[in-house]
Design a protein around this motif. Structure first.
Motif, PDB file in Angstrom:
ATOM      1  N   MET A 193      -9.577  40.976 -17.864  1.00  0.00           N
ATOM      2  CA  MET A 193      -8.640  39.856 -17.897  1.00  0.00           C
ATOM      3  C   MET A 193      -7.557  40.076 -18.943  1.00  0.00           C
ATOM      4  SD  MET A 193     -10.817  36.404 -16.990  1.00  0.00           S
ATOM      5  CE  MET A 193     -12.113  36.568 -18.223  1.00  0.00           C
ATOM      6  N   GLY A 194      -7.913  40.702 -20.073  1.00  0.00           N
ATOM      7  CA  GLY A 194      -6.907  41.028 -21.080  1.00  0.00           C
ATOM      8  C   GLY A 194      -5.891  42.029 -20.564  1.00  0.00           C
ATOM      9  N   TRP A 195      -6.364  43.077 -19.867  1.00  0.00           N
ATOM     10  CA  TRP A 195      -5.443  44.054 -19.279  1.00  0.00           C
ATOM     11  C   TRP A 195      -4.532  43.393 -18.246  1.00  0.00           C
ATOM     12  CZ3 TRP A 195      -9.687  48.170 -17.852  1.00  0.00           C
ATOM     13  CH2 TRP A 195      -9.981  48.946 -18.992  1.00  0.00           C
ATOM     14  N   LYS A 196      -5.120  42.527 -17.419  1.00  0.00           N
ATOM     15  CA  LYS A 196      -4.335  41.921 -16.338  1.00  0.00           C
ATOM     16  C   LYS A 196      -3.289  40.961 -16.901  1.00  0.00           C
ATOM     17  CE  LYS A 196      -3.698  41.922 -11.907  1.00  0.00           C
ATOM     18  NZ  LYS A 196      -3.373  43.172 -11.191  1.00  0.00           N
ATOM     19  N   SER A 197      -3.653  40.191 -17.919  1.00  0.00           N
ATOM     20  CA  SER A 197      -2.680  39.297 -18.551  1.00  0.00           C
ATOM     21  C   SER A 197      -1.511  40.087 -19.125  1.00  0.00           C
ATOM     22  CB  SER A 197      -3.343  38.476 -19.659  1.00  0.00           C
ATOM     23  OG  SER A 197      -4.159  37.465 -19.133  1.00  0.00           O
ATOM     24  N   ALA A 198      -1.834  41.202 -19.788  1.00  0.00           N
ATOM     25  CA  ALA A 198      -0.781  42.040 -20.366  1.00  0.00           C
ATOM     26  C   ALA A 198       0.104  42.627 -19.275  1.00  0.00           C
ATOM     27  CB  ALA A 198      -1.408  43.152 -21.203  1.00  0.00           C
ATOM     28  N   SER A 253     -20.083  42.207   4.718  1.00  0.00           N
ATOM     29  CA  SER A 253     -19.330  43.266   5.381  1.00  0.00           C
ATOM     30  C   SER A 253     -17.931  43.495   4.825  1.00  0.00           C
ATOM     31  CB  SER A 253     -19.214  42.959   6.886  1.00  0.00           C
ATOM     32  OG  SER A 253     -18.568  41.716   7.102  1.00  0.00           O
ATOM     33  N   VAL A 254     -17.464  42.648   3.895  1.00  0.00           N
ATOM     34  CA  VAL A 254     -16.096  42.762   3.382  1.00  0.00           C
ATOM     35  C   VAL A 254     -16.101  42.718   1.851  1.00  0.00           C
ATOM     36  CG1 VAL A 254     -13.768  41.755   3.374  1.00  0.00           C
ATOM     37  CG2 VAL A 254     -15.204  41.576   5.432  1.00  0.00           C
ATOM     38  N   LEU A 255     -15.358  43.657   1.260  1.00  0.00           N
ATOM     39  CA  LEU A 255     -15.060  43.592  -0.170  1.00  0.00           C
ATOM     40  C   LEU A 255     -13.601  43.173  -0.307  1.00  0.00           C
ATOM     41  CD1 LEU A 255     -15.458  43.978  -3.182  1.00  0.00           C
ATOM     42  CD2 LEU A 255     -15.177  46.449  -2.871  1.00  0.00           C
ATOM     43  N   ALA A 256     -13.382  41.970  -0.799  1.00  0.00           N
ATOM     44  CA  ALA A 256     -12.027  41.451  -0.974  1.00  0.00           C
ATOM     45  C   ALA A 256     -11.521  41.835  -2.357  1.00  0.00           C
ATOM     46  CB  ALA A 256     -12.021  39.929  -0.810  1.00  0.00           C
ATOM     47  N   CYS A 257     -10.516  42.688  -2.398  1.00  0.00           N
ATOM     48  CA  CYS A 257      -9.943  43.138  -3.663  1.00  0.00           C
ATOM     49  C   CYS A 257      -9.069  42.008  -4.229  1.00  0.00           C
ATOM     50  CB  CYS A 257      -9.134  44.407  -3.456  1.00  0.00           C
ATOM     51  SG  CYS A 257     -10.141  45.765  -2.792  1.00  0.00           S
ATOM     52  N   TRP A 258      -9.111  41.829  -5.560  1.00  0.00           N
ATOM     53  CA  TRP A 258      -8.502  40.639  -6.138  1.00  0.00           C
ATOM     54  C   TRP A 258      -7.742  40.954  -7.420  1.00  0.00           C
ATOM     55  CZ3 TRP A 258     -11.701  35.623  -7.572  1.00  0.00           C
ATOM     56  CH2 TRP A 258     -10.854  34.507  -7.480  1.00  0.00           C
ATOM     57  N   PHE A 259      -8.441  41.327  -8.484  1.00  0.00           N
ATOM     58  CA  PHE A 259      -7.799  41.552  -9.780  1.00  0.00           C
ATOM     59  C   PHE A 259      -8.077  42.973 -10.280  1.00  0.00           C
ATOM     60  CE2 PHE A 259      -8.451  36.852 -10.018  1.00  0.00           C
ATOM     61  CZ  PHE A 259      -7.125  36.487 -10.083  1.00  0.00           C
ATOM     62  N   PRO A 260      -7.230  43.970  -9.922  1.00  0.00           N
ATOM     63  CA  PRO A 260      -7.366  45.308 -10.493  1.00  0.00           C
ATOM     64  C   PRO A 260      -6.453  45.476 -11.703  1.00  0.00           C
ATOM     65  CG  PRO A 260      -5.863  45.372  -8.637  1.00  0.00           C
ATOM     66  CD  PRO A 260      -6.250  43.919  -8.828  1.00  0.00           C
ATOM     67  N   ALA A 261      -6.878  46.267 -12.678  1.00  0.00           N
ATOM     68  CA  ALA A 261      -6.032  46.564 -13.849  1.00  0.00           C
ATOM     69  C   ALA A 261      -6.608  47.789 -14.544  1.00  0.00           C
ATOM     70  CB  ALA A 261      -5.971  45.377 -14.804  1.00  0.00           C
ATOM     71  N   TYR A 262      -5.792  48.371 -15.414  1.00  0.00           N
ATOM     72  CA  TYR A 262      -6.252  49.539 -16.173  1.00  0.00           C
ATOM     73  C   TYR A 262      -5.595  49.539 -17.546  1.00  0.00           C
ATOM     74  CZ  TYR A 262      -1.776  51.525 -14.615  1.00  0.00           C
ATOM     75  OH  TYR A 262      -0.440  51.736 -14.357  1.00  0.00           O
ATOM     76  N   ASP A 263      -6.135  50.369 -18.420  1.00  0.00           N
ATOM     77  CA  ASP A 263      -5.581  50.538 -19.764  1.00  0.00           C
ATOM     78  C   ASP A 263      -4.315  51.399 -19.650  1.00  0.00           C
ATOM     79  OD1 ASP A 263      -4.967  51.211 -22.389  1.00  0.00           O
ATOM     80  OD2 ASP A 263      -7.064  51.477 -22.978  1.00  0.00           O
ATOM     81  N   PRO A 264      -3.139  50.843 -19.971  1.00  0.00           N
ATOM     82  CA  PRO A 264      -1.896  51.615 -19.780  1.00  0.00           C
ATOM     83  C   PRO A 264      -1.824  52.874 -20.643  1.00  0.00           C
ATOM     84  CG  PRO A 264      -1.459  49.553 -20.945  1.00  0.00           C
ATOM     85  CD  PRO A 264      -2.867  49.470 -20.454  1.00  0.00           C
ATOM     86  N   GLU A 265      -2.658  52.969 -21.657  1.00  0.00           N
ATOM     87  CA  GLU A 265      -2.678  54.181 -22.481  1.00  0.00           C
ATOM     88  C   GLU A 265      -3.055  55.406 -21.651  1.00  0.00           C
ATOM     89  OE1 GLU A 265      -5.144  56.007 -26.323  1.00  0.00           O
ATOM     90  OE2 GLU A 265      -5.193  53.839 -25.921  1.00  0.00           O
TER      91      GLU A 265
END
Length: 364
Positions: A193-198, A253-265
Motif C-alpha cells: 500500500m505504501g508503494w502504491k500510494s507513492a 476459477s478467476v484471479l482478479a488483478c487489483w493493486f500491483p506495485a513495486y519498489d522503484p529502486e
C-alpha cells in the motif's frame, strides 16, 4: 419478479450459499464472467462493513434464489454498483437463462437510477442504458503455464526473452529470487500500500489509499478466506527483500488483478512484469482459468494478455427527476474522460501534465 432487498447483516447463510453455488456453476454454464470474485457475496459483505447504503436484492423463483444483485443506495434513491470506483466486475449473478425487467427491479429496490462502470457481459436487461464498452485484458492459464509461456513467446518474443533475462539478472545482482503466491504477513500488505500510494502521487493520480474506507476494505479482504474466495497477496522477493507485490481477489476459477506495485529502486529489472509471470504460473498450478487484468490501457497488459473481455459503463434509469439530475451531472464527466483516454493526441499531453503535477506533489 418475486424478490427481497436485504441489508448485509440480514443475508441468510442459505442465500449466501446459493449465491456462491451460482458462481461456482457459472463457468460450466457458459457464463465465466459471473465467476469473478468482485461479484461474490464476500466482496459485497466486505464493502457493506466499510460503506453505508449497501443492499442485496435476492430474486426468487418458486421460493428458491435465482439471482443476486448487490448495490449501494443513497438516501435519494441513487444506486451505484457495489464498490463503484474500485470494483472491476459488476452486475447480476444469476442462473443460466434468467432474465429480469430492469424497470421493475429498480422500482423494487427503491432506486431511480443504477450506475455501472464495469458491467460484465451478457446483462441484456441493462443494455439499454449503456454508454460505452471497454476491453478488460485477461491471461488464460487453463491449459497450464507452459502453454501460456509458449504462446507469449510466439506473440511477443522480445518482450518474453527480455523479461526472463531481467529476472535472472535480478537474482545475480540483488539476491535469489523467491515468489510467495499467498503471503500472509500483514507487514507485506502495508509495504504494498505504501508503494502504491507513492505511485499514485508520483504519476499525479488520485491516491486510493488516502481514503480510509478503501484501506479498511483491503485489510478486511486480506483476512477473508473461504473455499471459494480469498484476498490474495503475492510478493516477489530478491534475497529477503520485497521487490514487487500484488493484492487481488480470487474465486475458484478467476484471479482478479487489483493493486500491483513495486519498489522503484529496482525498476530496471521490470519486477512488476516478473511478478505477473510468476502469478500466472502459480494461478495455473492452482487450476485457475484466467487472470483478469482489469479495464484500462497499459502497455504491460497488452504484452501479457491472451485475449480481452468487455465491460460496460452507463446506467439504467426510471423516469424520475433524481435520475435525470444524476445523469446530467455524471454523463459529461464520463464522456470527457473516455474521450481523453481513447485519443492519444489528448491522452499523452494529459498524462505528461499529471506526471508533472505528481513530481511537484512528491517534491521531486
Amino acid at each position: 419478479m418475486d424478490f427481497e432487498v436485504y441489508r448485509p447483516g440480514e443475508l441468510t447463510g442459505a442465500d449466501r450459499a446459493a449465491w456462491t453455488a451460482l458462481q461456482q456453476q457459472a463457468r460450466a454454464a457458459g457464463a465465466p464472467q459471473l465467476a469473478n470474485p468482485f461479484l461474490s457475496p464476500e466482496f459485497a459483505l466486505a464493502v457493506g462493513r466499510c460503506r453505508g447504503g449497501v443492499r442485496m436484492a435476492v430474486i426468487r423463483e418458486d421460493g428458491a434464489p435465482a439471482a443476486f444483485l448487490p448495490f449501494q443506495r443513497s438516501p435519494l434513491g441513487v444506486g451505484r454498483a457495489i464498490g463503484l470506483g474500485v470494483s472491476d466486475a459488476q452486475g447480476m449473478v444469476h442462473r443460466p437463462g434468467f432474465l429480469w425487467d430492469a424497470q421493475e427491479l429498480l422500482a423494487g429496490c427503491g432506486l431511480s437510477v443504477l450506475e455501472f462502470d464495469h458491467l460484465v457481459a451478457d446483462q441484456k436487461p441493462f443494455d439499454g442504458g449503456l454508454s460505452g464498452r471497454h476491453p478488460s485484458p485477461v491471461i488464460d492459464v487453463d491449459q497450464g503455464f507452459p502453454a501460456y509461456l509458449e504462446r507469449l513467446r510466439a506473440q511477443s518474443p522480445k518482450f518474453t526473452r527480455t523479461t526472463l533475462a531481467k529476472e535472472r539478472k535480478l537474482g545475480r545482482d540483488v539476491g535469489p529470487v523467491r515468489y510467495v503466491h499467498d503471503e500472509r504477513d500483514p507487514a507485506a500488505l502495508r509495504t504494498l500500500m505504501g508503494w502504491k500510494s507513492a505511485q499514485y502521487r508520483r504519476t499525479g493520480r488520485s491516491d486510493r489509499f488516502a481514503h480510509p474506507w478503501i484501506v479498511r476494505l483491503v485489510r478486511q479482504l486480506f483476512h477473508t478466506r473461504t473455499d471459494s474466495f480469498a484476498g490474495l497477496l503475492s510478493v516477489l522477493y530478491a534475497g529477503e527483500q520485497p521487490i514487487a507485490a500484488h493484492f487481488g481477489l480470487r474465486s475458484e476459477s478467476v484471479l482478479a488483478c487489483w493493486f500491483p506495485a513495486y519498489d522503484p529502486e529496482f525498476a530496471k529489472y521490470s519486477p512488476g512484469l516478473v511478478l505477473h509471470l510468476r502469478m500466472a504460473e502459480a494461478a495455473a498450478a492452482a487450476s485457475t482459468a484466467y487472470l483478469d487484468l482489469g479495464r484500462g490501457e497499459k502497455d504491460y497488459k497488452d504484452s501479457l494478455k491472451t485475449r480481452e473481455l468487455l465491460v460496460s459503463e452507463g446506467w439504467v434509469m426510471r423516469p424520475h427527476p433524481v435520475a435525470l439530475g444524476h445523469r446530467a451531472r455524471r454523463a459529461p464527466v464520463r464522456a470527457l474522460r473516455n474521450a481523453v483516454v481513447a485519443r492519444p493526441e489528448l491522452f499523452e499531453p494529459a498524462d505528461r501534465l499529471l506526471k508533472r503535477v505528481g513530481r511537484i506533489r512528491s517534491g521531486r
